[in-house]
Design a protein around this motif. Structure first.
Motif, PDB file in Angstrom:
ATOM      1  N   VAL A 108       0.854  -1.187   0.000  1.00 40.87           N
ATOM      2  CA  VAL A 108       0.000   0.000   0.000  1.00 40.87           C
ATOM      3  C   VAL A 108       0.892   1.240   0.000  1.00 40.87           C
ATOM      4  O   VAL A 108       1.800   1.365   0.832  1.00 40.87           O
ATOM      5  CB  VAL A 108      -0.937   0.001   1.226  1.00 40.87           C
ATOM      6  CG1 VAL A 108      -1.748   1.288   1.277  1.00 40.87           C
ATOM      7  CG2 VAL A 108      -1.855  -1.216   1.183  1.00 40.87           C
ATOM      8  N   ALA A 109       0.650   2.141  -0.940  1.00 39.37           N
ATOM      9  CA  ALA A 109       1.520   3.306  -1.081  1.00 39.37           C
ATOM     10  C   ALA A 109       0.757   4.479  -1.676  1.00 39.37           C
ATOM     11  O   ALA A 109      -0.097   4.303  -2.550  1.00 39.37           O
ATOM     12  CB  ALA A 109       2.714   2.973  -1.981  1.00 39.37           C
ATOM     13  N   ASP A 110       1.078   5.662  -1.203  1.00 39.64           N
ATOM     14  CA  ASP A 110       0.568   6.915  -1.757  1.00 39.64           C
ATOM     15  C   ASP A 110       1.730   7.591  -2.477  1.00 39.64           C
ATOM     16  O   ASP A 110       2.650   8.107  -1.835  1.00 39.64           O
ATOM     17  CB  ASP A 110       0.030   7.800  -0.631  1.00 39.64           C
ATOM     18  CG  ASP A 110      -0.497   9.139  -1.130  1.00 39.64           C
ATOM     19  OD1 ASP A 110      -0.358   9.430  -2.337  1.00 39.64           O
ATOM     20  OD2 ASP A 110      -1.040   9.903  -0.318  1.00 39.64           O
ATOM     21  N   PHE A 111       1.693   7.605  -3.799  1.00 37.59           N
ATOM     22  CA  PHE A 111       2.844   8.086  -4.557  1.00 37.59           C
ATOM     23  C   PHE A 111       2.949   9.602  -4.625  1.00 37.59           C
ATOM     24  O   PHE A 111       3.851  10.128  -5.281  1.00 37.59           O
ATOM     25  CB  PHE A 111       2.848   7.464  -5.955  1.00 37.59           C
ATOM     26  CG  PHE A 111       3.287   6.024  -5.956  1.00 37.59           C
ATOM     27  CD1 PHE A 111       4.607   5.689  -5.746  1.00 37.59           C
ATOM     28  CD2 PHE A 111       2.366   5.002  -6.119  1.00 37.59           C
ATOM     29  CE1 PHE A 111       5.026   4.377  -5.721  1.00 37.59           C
ATOM     30  CE2 PHE A 111       2.764   3.679  -6.104  1.00 37.59           C
ATOM     31  CZ  PHE A 111       4.102   3.362  -5.900  1.00 37.59           C
ATOM     32  N   THR A 112       2.058  10.316  -3.935  1.00 42.87           N
ATOM     33  CA  THR A 112       2.304  11.745  -3.737  1.00 42.87           C
ATOM     34  C   THR A 112       3.344  11.966  -2.641  1.00 42.87           C
ATOM     35  O   THR A 112       3.898  13.062  -2.519  1.00 42.87           O
ATOM     36  CB  THR A 112       1.010  12.491  -3.361  1.00 42.87           C
ATOM     37  OG1 THR A 112       0.512  11.997  -2.109  1.00 42.87           O
ATOM     38  CG2 THR A 112      -0.057  12.325  -4.440  1.00 42.87           C
ATOM     39  N   ASP A 113       3.589  10.935  -1.845  1.00 44.84           N
ATOM     40  CA  ASP A 113       4.573  10.992  -0.762  1.00 44.84           C
ATOM     41  C   ASP A 113       5.948  10.635  -1.331  1.00 44.84           C
ATOM     42  O   ASP A 113       6.146   9.514  -1.825  1.00 44.84           O
ATOM     43  CB  ASP A 113       4.184   9.994   0.329  1.00 44.84           C
ATOM     44  CG  ASP A 113       5.174   9.957   1.479  1.00 44.84           C
ATOM     45  OD1 ASP A 113       6.200  10.662   1.438  1.00 44.84           O
ATOM     46  OD2 ASP A 113       4.930   9.179   2.428  1.00 44.84           O
ATOM     47  N   PRO A 114       6.911  11.552  -1.294  1.00 39.52           N
ATOM     48  CA  PRO A 114       8.221  11.255  -1.880  1.00 39.52           C
ATOM     49  C   PRO A 114       8.975  10.122  -1.188  1.00 39.52           C
ATOM     50  O   PRO A 114       9.944   9.598  -1.755  1.00 39.52           O
ATOM     51  CB  PRO A 114       8.983  12.581  -1.756  1.00 39.52           C
ATOM     52  CG  PRO A 114       8.279  13.335  -0.679  1.00 39.52           C
ATOM     53  CD  PRO A 114       6.842  12.912  -0.753  1.00 39.52           C
ATOM     54  N   GLU A 115       8.543   9.736  -0.015  1.00 38.75           N
ATOM     55  CA  GLU A 115       9.198   8.616   0.667  1.00 38.75           C
ATOM     56  C   GLU A 115       8.610   7.267   0.267  1.00 38.75           C
ATOM     57  O   GLU A 115       9.208   6.221   0.539  1.00 38.75           O
ATOM     58  CB  GLU A 115       9.082   8.794   2.189  1.00 38.75           C
ATOM     59  CG  GLU A 115       9.822  10.027   2.718  1.00 38.75           C
ATOM     60  CD  GLU A 115       9.780  10.123   4.237  1.00 38.75           C
ATOM     61  OE1 GLU A 115       9.188   9.209   4.861  1.00 38.75           O
ATOM     62  OE2 GLU A 115      10.325  11.101   4.777  1.00 38.75           O
ATOM     63  N   ALA A 116       7.464   7.290  -0.407  1.00 40.85           N
ATOM     64  CA  ALA A 116       6.789   6.037  -0.737  1.00 40.85           C
ATOM     65  C   ALA A 116       7.574   5.143  -1.694  1.00 40.85           C
ATOM     66  O   ALA A 116       7.643   3.925  -1.477  1.00 40.85           O
ATOM     67  CB  ALA A 116       5.399   6.328  -1.300  1.00 40.85           C
ATOM     68  N   PRO A 117       8.166   5.672  -2.767  1.00 39.00           N
ATOM     69  CA  PRO A 117       8.840   4.773  -3.712  1.00 39.00           C
ATOM     70  C   PRO A 117       9.935   3.924  -3.080  1.00 39.00           C
ATOM     71  O   PRO A 117      10.006   2.706  -3.324  1.00 39.00           O
ATOM     72  CB  PRO A 117       9.408   5.736  -4.762  1.00 39.00           C
ATOM     73  CG  PRO A 117       8.461   6.883  -4.756  1.00 39.00           C
ATOM     74  CD  PRO A 117       8.100   7.051  -3.309  1.00 39.00           C
ATOM     75  N   ALA A 118      10.783   4.528  -2.259  1.00 40.40           N
ATOM     76  CA  ALA A 118      11.848   3.756  -1.620  1.00 40.40           C
ATOM     77  C   ALA A 118      11.279   2.708  -0.680  1.00 40.40           C
ATOM     78  O   ALA A 118      11.804   1.585  -0.582  1.00 40.40           O
ATOM     79  CB  ALA A 118      12.798   4.697  -0.870  1.00 40.40           C
ATOM     80  N   LYS A 119      10.193   3.050   0.003  1.00 38.64           N
ATOM     81  CA  LYS A 119       9.562   2.086   0.907  1.00 38.64           C
ATOM     82  C   LYS A 119       8.982   0.909   0.127  1.00 38.64           C
ATOM     83  O   LYS A 119       9.077  -0.245   0.570  1.00 38.64           O
ATOM     84  CB  LYS A 119       8.479   2.778   1.728  1.00 38.64           C
ATOM     85  CG  LYS A 119       9.015   3.771   2.753  1.00 38.64           C
ATOM     86  CD  LYS A 119       7.882   4.438   3.518  1.00 38.64           C
ATOM     87  CE  LYS A 119       8.426   5.422   4.535  1.00 38.64           C
ATOM     88  NZ  LYS A 119       7.333   6.126   5.266  1.00 38.64           N
ATOM     89  N   VAL A 120       8.388   1.194  -1.014  1.00 40.98           N
ATOM     90  CA  VAL A 120       7.822   0.122  -1.845  1.00 40.98           C
ATOM     91  C   VAL A 120       8.917  -0.820  -2.313  1.00 40.98           C
ATOM     92  O   VAL A 120       8.801  -2.048  -2.193  1.00 40.98           O
ATOM     93  CB  VAL A 120       7.052   0.710  -3.042  1.00 40.98           C
ATOM     94  CG1 VAL A 120       6.709  -0.381  -4.048  1.00 40.98           C
ATOM     95  CG2 VAL A 120       5.790   1.413  -2.574  1.00 40.98           C
TER      96      VAL A 120
END
Length: 244
Positions: free
Chosen positions: A48-60
């Motif tokens: 689950v990720a919100d790609f408006t959050d710049p930290e989301a891609p690395a977490k994914v």
């Protein structure tokens, strides 16, 4: 042996539409597929990720690596479209479009590169014919997709020596649930459907599975000498000139 047997793929925005067709196609060909989007995906391994959050891609990417220990294919498909004239569009809406459509792919690629280098992997970005042309009131969408096409070429140039390939697919009108629902809001859906089909030389609109077929080819080893390209999947729409 299936083309993606033993491989791991990440498809952002893979719960619906074109992304879902891509995820299904890669799984059918043997890949373990992860999807990443705002909500849960009952049919696939997911993050689950919100790609408006710049930290989301690395977490994914980190979550995929934690659970699968490898990454072979990255498909950047998640996107948003907002309709507004330039004068009417707020800075916040402009930045949201660029955050999801361009910055998130950049950050996902950045996080994935060390792992794709280890597997000699492939990246496929889902652009749009609106990165080449533009419909009215789509300034942010068009700009972000044109930027994604440029990012595709840059990654191909910079990371070809790492045996990482990067291509983009630019779909035209595709019969996703979103587009089909939009047609049903028209005063005469049948007339609209005929009209939108008529602008294509093939006299119809496209299917998500047709986009997925090209994505699978570009992600597979058989396309090993193809990189830095943007392929339109539009039934010839961008090739056909308007009447004089």
């Amino acid at each position: 042996m299936k083309r993606f047997e033993g491989k791991v793929a990440l498809v952002t925005g893979g719960r619906s539409g074109i992304g879902r067709a891509i995820a299904v196609r890669l799984r059918e060909e043997g890949a373990r597929v992860f999807t990443a989007q705002r909500g849960a995906d009952p049919d696939f391994d997911h993050v689950v990720a919100d790609f408006t959050d710049p930290e989301a891609p690395a977490k994914v990417v980190g979550e995929v690596m934690s659970r699968a220990q490898q990454l072979d294919v990255l498909v950047n498909n998640a996107g948003v479209m907002q309709e507004a004239s330039i004068e009417a569009m707020s800075l916040a809406d402009w930045q949201r479009s660029l955050a999801v459509n361009l910055t998130a792919p950049f950050l996902t690629i950045k996080g994935a590169l060390p792992h794709l280098r280890a597997t000699r992997g492939a990246i496929v970005n889902i652009g749009s014919i609106e990165g080449i042309g533009c419909n009215p009131n789509h300034a942010a969408y068009s700009a972000s997709k044109a930027g994604l096409h440029g990012l595709t070429r840059a990654v191909a140039v910079d990371h070809g020596p790492d045996a990482i390939r990067c291509n983009a697919v630019a779909p035209g009108w595709i019969d996703t649930d979103l587009n089909l629902d939009f047609i049903e809001t028209m005063p005469d859906p049948d007339a609209f459907r005929r009209g939108v089909g008529a602008i294509h030389p093939v006299k119809r609109t496209g299917k998500p599975e047709e986009v997925a077929a090209l994505v699978a080819f570009l992600a597979a080893e058989e396309s090993g000498f193809i990189t830095g390209q943007v392929y339109t999947v539009d039934g010839g729409r961008m090739t056909r000139l308007s009447l004089p």
